[in-house]
Design a protein around this motif. Structure first.
Motif, PDB file in Angstrom:
ATOM      1  N   ALA A 154       0.832  -1.199   0.000  1.00  0.00           N
ATOM      2  CA  ALA A 154       0.000   0.000   0.000  1.00  0.00           C
ATOM      3  C   ALA A 154       0.871   1.254   0.000  1.00  0.00           C
ATOM      4  N   MET A 155       1.924   1.235   0.785  1.00  0.00           N
ATOM      5  CA  MET A 155       2.828   2.389   0.847  1.00  0.00           C
ATOM      6  C   MET A 155       3.506   2.600  -0.512  1.00  0.00           C
ATOM      7  N   GLU A 156       3.918   1.526  -1.145  1.00  0.00           N
ATOM      8  CA  GLU A 156       4.554   1.636  -2.459  1.00  0.00           C
ATOM      9  C   GLU A 156       3.599   2.259  -3.475  1.00  0.00           C
ATOM     10  N   GLN A 162       1.841   9.533  -5.511  1.00  0.00           N
ATOM     11  CA  GLN A 162       2.387  10.855  -5.157  1.00  0.00           C
ATOM     12  C   GLN A 162       3.392  11.318  -6.227  1.00  0.00           C
ATOM     13  N   ALA A 163       4.215  10.392  -6.720  1.00  0.00           N
ATOM     14  CA  ALA A 163       5.179  10.730  -7.756  1.00  0.00           C
ATOM     15  C   ALA A 163       4.468  11.192  -9.043  1.00  0.00           C
ATOM     16  N   LEU A 164       3.367  10.504  -9.375  1.00  0.00           N
ATOM     17  CA  LEU A 164       2.605  10.891 -10.564  1.00  0.00           C
ATOM     18  C   LEU A 164       1.956  12.262 -10.401  1.00  0.00           C
ATOM     19  N   MET A 165       1.459  12.542  -9.193  1.00  0.00           N
ATOM     20  CA  MET A 165       0.801  13.807  -8.955  1.00  0.00           C
ATOM     21  C   MET A 165       1.783  14.965  -8.937  1.00  0.00           C
ATOM     22  N   ASN A 166       3.041  14.708  -8.626  1.00  0.00           N
ATOM     23  CA  ASN A 166       4.051  15.749  -8.604  1.00  0.00           C
ATOM     24  C   ASN A 166       4.599  16.085  -9.976  1.00  0.00           C
ATOM     25  N   VAL A 167       4.221  15.303 -10.979  1.00  0.00           N
ATOM     26  CA  VAL A 167       4.739  15.532 -12.339  1.00  0.00           C
ATOM     27  C   VAL A 167       4.098  16.730 -12.954  1.00  0.00           C
TER      28      VAL A 167
END
Length: 167
Positions: A154-156, A162-167
């Motif tokens: 779940a954390m992964e 989060q990485a996708l949203m920061n793009v």
């Protein structure tokens, strides 16, 4: 996976001499019934008519285990249907209609002329897939959901989102 990939390591050869042999290129799905019927549950493996190794129950189990990719985010749904109604593509469509991915499908003839199908689906809770299968007319007989998936998965996923949203 082929018979040659299920052979025992040469250092662990049994003292029992196999009476039956299979070709090294035979698929494991064909080797398994022969192994179960073989005296001593040992089969020889040949390549071009020459003996090259041995398969026993332990090496077969190890090989079959390598065929099943471990997944910590899957559930198993078992359905039953008449053999005339069995269609792997329809089962897959029913699962996909619930926005769930089909990972594995294994069908086994049942003694009453029906077909029992075990579907491994990529979902922690397979209720949506089971409901969809029932809407398609399949009789859901069992469902196993492992709700104890590790928190690391779940954390992964959250970190990936989060990485996708920061793009």
């Amino acid at each position: 996976m082929k018979a040659r990939e299920a052979m025992m390591p040469s250092g662990k050869l049994p003292s029992v001499v196999p009476m039956r042999a299979v070709d090294g290129g035979m698929p494991l799905i064909g080797v398994l019934p022969r192994l179960l019927e073989s005296p001593g549950r040992v089969l020889g493996v040949t390549e071009e008519g020459r003996p090259v190794g041995v398969i026993d129950e332990s090496s077969m189990l190890t090989a079959l285990g390598r065929m099943i990719a471990p997944r910590d985010d899957s559930s198993v749904v078992t359905v039953e249907c008449a053999s005339s109604d069995y269609s792997a593509s329809m089962l897959a469509r029913a699962v996909e209609d619930a926005d769930v991915h089909l990972v594995d499908l294994l069908s086994v003839p049942a003694p009453d002329g029906k077909v029992e199908v075990m579907l491994r689906v990529r979902a922690g809770d397979a209720t949506a897939a089971a409901n969809s299968l029932e809407r398609y007319g399949y009789d859901v007989t069992d469902m196993y959901c492992d709700g104890a998936a590790p928190d690391s998965v779940a954390m992964e996923r959250l970190l990936g989102l989060q990485a996708l949203m920061n793009v």
